[in-house]
Scaffold this motif. Structure first.
Motif, PDB file in Angstrom:
ATOM      1  N   LYS A   9     -12.548  48.600  33.236  1.00  0.00           N
ATOM      2  CA  LYS A   9     -13.071  47.385  32.605  1.00  0.00           C
ATOM      3  C   LYS A   9     -12.025  46.290  32.516  1.00  0.00           C
ATOM      4  O   LYS A   9     -12.342  45.134  32.304  1.00  0.00           O
ATOM      5  N   LEU A  38     -15.783  44.990  38.282  1.00  0.00           N
ATOM      6  CA  LEU A  38     -14.594  44.146  38.326  1.00  0.00           C
ATOM      7  C   LEU A  38     -14.922  42.921  39.170  1.00  0.00           C
ATOM      8  O   LEU A  38     -15.643  43.024  40.156  1.00  0.00           O
ATOM      9  N   ASP A  39     -14.362  41.788  38.799  1.00  0.00           N
ATOM     10  CA  ASP A  39     -14.581  40.564  39.565  1.00  0.00           C
ATOM     11  C   ASP A  39     -13.553  40.501  40.686  1.00  0.00           C
ATOM     12  O   ASP A  39     -12.372  40.296  40.451  1.00  0.00           O
ATOM     13  N   GLN A  96      -9.789  43.646  33.847  1.00  0.00           N
ATOM     14  CA  GLN A  96      -9.746  42.823  35.055  1.00  0.00           C
ATOM     15  C   GLN A  96      -8.345  42.778  35.669  1.00  0.00           C
ATOM     16  O   GLN A  96      -8.196  42.550  36.863  1.00  0.00           O
ATOM     17  N   ALA A 149      -7.540  44.656  39.024  1.00  0.00           N
ATOM     18  CA  ALA A 149      -8.141  44.260  40.310  1.00  0.00           C
ATOM     19  C   ALA A 149      -7.078  44.082  41.386  1.00  0.00           C
ATOM     20  O   ALA A 149      -7.257  44.534  42.525  1.00  0.00           O
TER      21      ALA A 149
END
Length: 177
Positions: free
Chosen positions: A68, A101-102, A70, A73
């Motif tokens: 969760k 995740l972005d 970010q 990433a």
């Protein structure tokens, strides 16, 4: 003092991830859920790649798919770009859509991995792209579409079809003008 304890804890977790003792690895994975830090991502991926134990592999995937934070990433992208993990790129790419995740700032990396990867990698990249909710630079998207057009010419039919879908997905993204 608290920082030292946290660093010791994560160092011990990483050491246990690299152990040959299945029980130690499973305990370390459980500890990562509570006390994980981005420094543990590469050792976690290494554990997935090096293990032949399906329980460990499944538990590592469960942890990776539950990410969760970010800030991890970039660590996952480094693993995707590394030749060390080339056999598991599709699993690493799936982390982004599985965990939400972005990865939008890494769109070029994803498309390039689709172009040079296999059919499964293309499917995972498509899943990631379909979950993007950001705006993208028009010239970057145009360059990626051009790269896809070139790749499609030389691919076998099945992969070419997926690359066409990826290109279509790029065309549907929000563009900044």
């Amino acid at each position: 003092m608290e920082t030292t304890n946290k660093n010791n804890r994560i160092n011990n977790i990483i050491k246990d991830l690299r152990s040959n003792d299945t029980q130690k690895i499973l305990v370390a994975l459980n500890q990562l859920r509570k006390h994980g830090k981005k420094e543990a991502i590469l050792p976690l991926i290494e554990t997935y790649v090096s293990s032949s134990d399906e329980t460990i592999k499944n538990e590592v995937l469960s942890v990776l798919y539950d990410l969760k934070d970010q800030s991890v990433a970039e660590e996952v992208i480094l693993a995707i770009e590394s030749d060390q993990f080339s056999a598991d790129k599709n699993v690493l790419i799936a982390i982004f859509w599985q965990s939400s995740l972005d990865g939008s700032q890494y769109i070029s990396t994803f498309v390039k991995e689709a172009i040079k990867g296999d059919y499964l990698t293309c499917i995972e990249v498509l899943s990631v792209l379909e979950n993007f909710d950001a705006a993208f630079d028009e010239s970057e998207i145009e360059d990626l579409k051009y790269d896809l057009d070139e790749a499609i010419e030389f691919e076998e039919e099945e992969k070419a079809k997926i690359l066409l879908v990826i290109k279509s997905t790029l065309e549907g993204l929000n563009i900044e003008y």
